[in-house]
Structure formats: C-alpha cells, structure tokens
Design a protein around this motif. Structure first.
Motif, PDB file in Angstrom:
ATOM      1  N   VAL A  79       0.838  -1.206   0.000  1.00  0.00           N
ATOM      2  CA  VAL A  79       0.000   0.000   0.000  1.00  0.00           C
ATOM      3  C   VAL A  79       0.870   1.252   0.000  1.00  0.00           C
ATOM      4  N   LEU A  80       1.907   1.259   0.828  1.00  0.00           N
ATOM      5  CA  LEU A  80       2.783   2.438   0.893  1.00  0.00           C
ATOM      6  C   LEU A  80       3.537   2.661  -0.420  1.00  0.00           C
ATOM      7  N   VAL A  81       3.984   1.585  -1.048  1.00  0.00           N
ATOM      8  CA  VAL A  81       4.689   1.731  -2.334  1.00  0.00           C
ATOM      9  C   VAL A  81       3.739   2.313  -3.371  1.00  0.00           C
ATOM     10  N   PHE A  82       2.484   1.863  -3.366  1.00  0.00           N
ATOM     11  CA  PHE A  82       1.512   2.394  -4.322  1.00  0.00           C
ATOM     12  C   PHE A  82       1.113   3.839  -3.993  1.00  0.00           C
ATOM     13  N   ALA A  83       1.487   4.334  -2.830  1.00  0.00           N
ATOM     14  CA  ALA A  83       1.292   5.753  -2.495  1.00  0.00           C
ATOM     15  C   ALA A  83       2.563   6.558  -2.756  1.00  0.00           C
ATOM     16  N   VAL A  84       3.703   6.026  -2.338  1.00  0.00           N
ATOM     17  CA  VAL A  84       4.970   6.756  -2.427  1.00  0.00           C
ATOM     18  C   VAL A  84       5.434   6.913  -3.878  1.00  0.00           C
ATOM     19  N   TRP A  85       5.323   5.846  -4.656  1.00  0.00           N
ATOM     20  CA  TRP A  85       5.814   5.888  -6.030  1.00  0.00           C
ATOM     21  C   TRP A  85       5.124   7.001  -6.831  1.00  0.00           C
ATOM     22  N   PRO A  86       3.793   7.064  -6.853  1.00  0.00           N
ATOM     23  CA  PRO A  86       3.151   8.145  -7.612  1.00  0.00           C
ATOM     24  C   PRO A  86       3.456   9.537  -7.046  1.00  0.00           C
ATOM     25  N   LEU A  87       3.551   9.649  -5.730  1.00  0.00           N
ATOM     26  CA  LEU A  87       3.902  10.950  -5.143  1.00  0.00           C
ATOM     27  C   LEU A  87       5.245  11.435  -5.684  1.00  0.00           C
ATOM     28  N   GLY A  88       6.212  10.540  -5.723  1.00  0.00           N
ATOM     29  CA  GLY A  88       7.529  10.899  -6.242  1.00  0.00           C
ATOM     30  C   GLY A  88       7.495  11.210  -7.728  1.00  0.00           C
ATOM     31  N   ALA A  89       6.660  10.481  -8.464  1.00  0.00           N
ATOM     32  CA  ALA A  89       6.594  10.663  -9.914  1.00  0.00           C
ATOM     33  C   ALA A  89       5.988  12.008 -10.314  1.00  0.00           C
TER      34      ALA A  89
END
Length: 175
Positions: free
Chosen positions: A22-32
């Motif tokens: 869940v965190l990766v699916f939140a963090v990755w787009p935030l960074g992108a």
C-alpha cells in the motif's frame, strides 16, 4: 516466532507485505508527480513522499527480520526455473525497497534538505549538504524507482499467472 499454519505465511509477514505494498503504491506516484506540482505545494509533497518512503525502509527491515525468524509455507509444485525466477524477483524487491529510501534520504540530505519525519522528528544523516554527490544519489534513486516498478509488475503478473492460469494456491499463502 512460531506459526502453525502450514498453508500461509506468518500473520506478521502478511501484514508487512500488504502494508509495504500500500505504501509503495502511495509513495511511487507521489515521487513521480513532484516535478509537476506547483512550487507552493511541493514542500508538502516532498514531506509525504520522504516520510512515507522512510517508513517503508523500517517496515522492510522489520519484514526481513520476520522473514528470517519464521518459516515459509511450501509453494505449489512448479518448474525449478520458475521457482528461481520467483525467488530472484522477491529478493530483488527486498533489496530495492531498502535501497530506494536510503538513496532518497541521502539524496535529499545532499541537496541540503534534512529529513524531518512527518514534520515531527528530525532524522540524523551521515552526510550533510553535498552538491557534487546530490545528482548522483538522485539519479540512483530514479533508476531504483523504475526497477521497483518493473519488479512489482513482474511480481503481480506472476501472482496472477498462478491464480488465473495455474489455479494453484500460491496467492492464498499471502492473503
């Protein structure tokens, strides 16, 4: 740490798996999207991206501890090459999900922005502002992000293959 269920991973392993997912699916787009965000909102995006990423680091370290302290349930029968590929993707994900927040943390510090976890807790860094090192660390961070995306896609496709094509219980071990 013992667990009697012979069909699935230990409940802590499952919890860490899904929480990190869940965190990766939140963090990755935030960074992108950070580079496309208006300047007045960038600080908030960075705060959330960095703080959640730093959280992923600690969850992954805890997850590895659970992994080494608990047994893995038996996997369904599959060719040796497939089991090897699954293990390789899993360990590459572990490595990437640990290296990613470390590279981001160091890059942020090298750019001159120390991490304050969720704006509450200053986090000590082994490096200070290092303008010559910052672009290298940022580049590493960027490459790892694409590596994680490729590994996650491979991981999900593998799970779907077992669920839809093979109809075995591989996916249920982590549910």
């Amino acid at each position: 740490m013992t667990h009697d269920d012979t069909t699935g991973y230990h409940p802590l392993a499952r919890a860490f798996h899904w929480l990190v997912a869940v965190l990766v699916f939140a963090v990755w787009p935030l960074g992108a999207v950070i580079e496309y965000v208006k300047d007045d909102a960038k600080t908030s995006f960075y705060l959330w991206h960095e703080s959640l990423g730093f959280t992923v680091l600690w969850l992954m370290l805890a997850r590895l501890c659970v992994r080494f302290l608990t047994r893995r349930p038996p996997r369904p029968a599959m060719p040796r090459w497939q089991a090897g590929l699954a293990d390789s993707v899993q360990w590459a994900l572990y490595l990437a999900l640990i290296a990613m927040p470390i590279s981001g943390f160091l890059a942020t510090n090298a750019h001159g922005f120390p991490l304050e976890w969720f704006g509450l807790l200053p986090v000590w860094s082994p490096i200070g502002k290092a303008p010559d090192l910052a672009p290298v660390l940022s580049s590493i961070h960027g490459w790892i992000s694409w590596t994680i995306l490729a590994l996650v896609i491979t991981h999900v496709l593998g799970a779907l293959y077992h669920r839809i094509w093979r109809h075995d219980d591989l996916l249920s071990r982590m549910l």
